[in-house]
Design a protein around this motif. Structure first.
Motif, short mmCIF file in Angstrom:
data_model
loop_
_atom_site.label_atom_id
_atom_site.label_comp_id
_atom_site.label_asym_id
_atom_site.label_seq_id
_atom_site.Cartn_x
_atom_site.Cartn_y
_atom_site.Cartn_z
N ILE A 292 36.59 107.52 12.22
CA ILE A 292 36.24 107.26 13.62
C ILE A 292 36.72 105.89 14.05
CG2 ILE A 292 34.30 106.88 15.18
CD1 ILE A 292 32.80 109.07 13.71
N ILE A 293 36.48 104.89 13.20
CA ILE A 293 36.89 103.53 13.56
C ILE A 293 38.42 103.41 13.58
CG2 ILE A 293 36.78 101.12 12.83
CD1 ILE A 293 34.02 101.70 11.69
N GLY A 294 39.09 104.11 12.68
CA GLY A 294 40.55 104.03 12.63
C GLY A 294 41.27 104.86 13.67
N ASP B 82 34.11 100.84 18.45
CA ASP B 82 34.57 99.78 17.55
C ASP B 82 33.79 99.75 16.25
OD1 ASP B 82 36.43 98.98 19.45
OD2 ASP B 82 35.00 97.62 20.42
N ASN B 83 32.54 100.19 16.30
CA ASN B 83 31.71 100.22 15.11
C ASN B 83 30.61 101.25 15.31
OD1 ASN B 83 30.66 99.65 12.62
ND2 ASN B 83 29.60 97.78 13.26
N GLY C 74 16.37 103.17 28.45
CA GLY C 74 16.99 103.76 27.26
C GLY C 74 18.47 103.43 27.14
N ARG C 75 19.04 103.76 25.99
CA ARG C 75 20.45 103.49 25.72
C ARG C 75 21.25 104.77 25.87
NH1 ARG C 75 21.89 101.26 19.89
NH2 ARG C 75 21.29 103.42 19.42
N PRO C 76 22.42 104.73 26.50
CA PRO C 76 23.22 105.95 26.66
C PRO C 76 23.76 106.43 25.31
CG PRO C 76 24.45 104.02 27.40
CD PRO C 76 23.05 103.56 27.12
N SER C 77 24.21 107.67 25.30
CA SER C 77 24.75 108.25 24.07
C SER C 77 26.02 107.53 23.64
CB SER C 77 25.04 109.74 24.29
OG SER C 77 25.60 110.32 23.14
N ARG C 78 26.16 107.36 22.32
CA ARG C 78 27.31 106.61 21.80
C ARG C 78 28.59 107.45 21.88
NH1 ARG C 78 27.46 102.22 18.23
NH2 ARG C 78 29.45 101.18 18.61
N PHE C 79 28.47 108.74 21.65
CA PHE C 79 29.63 109.62 21.64
C PHE C 79 29.54 110.58 22.82
CE2 PHE C 79 28.95 108.54 17.16
CZ PHE C 79 30.20 108.04 16.83
N THR C 80 30.70 110.94 23.32
CA THR C 80 30.77 111.98 24.34
C THR C 80 30.69 113.35 23.67
OG1 THR C 80 33.18 112.05 24.22
CG2 THR C 80 32.19 110.48 25.77
N PRO C 81 30.39 114.41 24.44
CA PRO C 81 30.36 115.75 23.83
C PRO C 81 31.67 116.13 23.15
CG PRO C 81 29.30 115.80 25.97
CD PRO C 81 29.91 114.44 25.83
N ALA C 82 32.79 115.74 23.71
CA ALA C 82 34.08 116.06 23.07
C ALA C 82 34.24 115.32 21.75
CB ALA C 82 35.23 115.70 24.02
N GLN C 83 33.78 114.07 21.68
CA GLN C 83 33.86 113.31 20.43
C GLN C 83 32.93 113.89 19.38
OE1 GLN C 83 33.01 109.35 21.83
NE2 GLN C 83 35.17 108.90 22.27
N GLU C 84 31.75 114.38 19.77
CA GLU C 84 30.86 115.02 18.81
C GLU C 84 31.49 116.29 18.23
OE1 GLU C 84 27.11 115.71 20.60
OE2 GLU C 84 26.58 113.57 20.77
#
Length: 384
Positions: free
Chosen positions: A186-188, A197-198, A154-164
């Motif tokens: 988010i990108i900026g 990055d995307n 599987g693929r890890p989560s894109r965002f951390t809990p703090a970023q969510e």
């Protein structure tokens, strides 16, 4: 002969009176019977209403009991699922321990006792092929590893809990924000989202759903209606009104407001037979908006004026001039000495109030009519 006729006339008159009295009594009796029937009908209707309310309460109670039972069943199912998951995890851990023990036994047979891979596989497990034994020995010689590798699919989560949490804060700060705007922010942001990055709109939507954020109907609220500053101004306004009403000198409060409407407005909802649309006739072109401005006090409506279009400063000054004349003609204009400066007693009730005391046009109007104390009008008028 005359006396007999008189007696006969009296007797006939008495009979008529008795008949009239009997008819009146029957009418009263019928009225009493009707009232009794009406009371009985009302009692039956109230009894039926009480029975319906009792039945409704019983249905609601049964519905609540069913919901409680449903919640209990759901909790039981969740508990069973948690227990099953826990047991499955324990079984999985035990299975991994047995596999690690088997791998250690295979390595001992081949490396220490010098058995061939086929012999070692058959000694540990009859159906263990020599290729599996070769894989175990190769992992031990190359990586010095006896236990098996954990699952890492599987693929890890894109965002951390703090970023969510930061993404949810964006939505709480601006409920009308779009997913594309969140994506751009988010990108900026190279401080909190330096590893991003995307990101796709689907990923952002999935994160919001996981954080229990849903799309809803927007509820329109004036942006400063419930701010601390406006609440403080309201409190000051109420306190000032109390002070004015407690004075020995009588006060006359005049409230001015304007409202816009359109004569071509129609109801948005109607009734018709199922399968048929509810239709209302409307003109081909929409008429202009009408703005009505009115002044009211405890005496009633003092002055009103309707204009086609919106109210501006010029129209407001014209309305105030007309209101001043109305007050002067009705002897409601209490004379009081005051200068051209702003009265200290004038206080707007909220941020939407028109601070008409600071306009140059009103100062000029006051100077041009020194015989009338226009400042007192400003003192009495509170534009709500």
């Amino acid at each position: 002969m005359i006396k007999a006729e008189e007696e006969e006339f009296v007797s006939e008159e008495g009979e008529e009176w008795v008949k009239e009295w009997a008819r009146e009594e029957r009418v009263k009796e019928w009225a009493r019977e009707e009232r009794v029937k009406e009371w009985a009908r009302e009692e039956r209707a109230e009894e039926w209403a009480r029975e319906e309310r009792v039945k409704e309460w019983a249905r609601e109670e049964r519905a609540r009991e069913e919901r409680v039972k449903e919640w209990a069943r759901e909790e039981q199912v969740k508990e069973w699922a948690r227990e099953g998951e826990k047991q499955s995890k324990e079984e999985q851990v035990k299975e991994w321990a047995r596999e690690d023990e088997m791998r250690a036994t295979v390595i001992d047979h081949v490396i220490v006792h010098g058995m061939t891979m086929t012999e070692a596989g058959q000694r540990v497990q009859p159906n263990l092929s020599r290729f599996s034994v070769a894989t175990i020995i190769r992992a031990f010689r190359e990586h010095n590893r006896v236990e098996r590798l954990p699952f890492a699919g599987g693929r890890p989560s894109r965002f951390t809990p703090a970023q969510e949490v930061l993404i949810v804060d964006m939505v709480r700060e601006n409920n009308m924000i779009r997913l594309r705007e969140i994506q751009e922010r988010i990108i900026g942001d190279n401080v909190n989202f330096q590893n991003i990055d995307n990101v796709s709109l689907t990923t952002i939507d999935r994160v919001l759903k996981c954080q229990r954020v849903r799309m809803k109907q927007a509820y329109r609220v004036p942006f400063e209606r419930n701010s601390d500053r406006i609440k403080h101004l309201r409190h000051q306004y109420v306190q000032r009104i109390f002070e004015l009403e407690s004075m020995a000198r009588p006060q006359e409060f005049i409230f001015v407001d304007e409202a816009g409407f359109n004569l071509n407005k129609r109801r948005r909802r109607g009734r018709n037979i199922i399968g048929w649309r509810a239709i209302v006739d409307v003109p081909g072109q929409r008429g202009g908006n009408i703005t009505l401005c009115a002044a009211m006090s405890s005496r009633g409506l003092l002055h009103r004026h309707a204009e086609l279009g919106a109210y501006n400063t010029e129209r407001l000054l014209t309305f105030l001039g007309e209101l001043r004349d109305v007050l002067h003609n009705n002897d409601l204009f209490l004379m009081r000495s005051c200068g051209p400066t702003q009265p200290d007693d004038v206080m707007p009730p909220n941020d939407f109030s028109v601070n008409i005391q600071h306009t140059v046009s009103i100062y000029n109007l006051q100077k041009s009519h020194p015989e009338h104390c226009f400042g007192l009008l400003l003192y009495c008028i509170y534009c709500v």
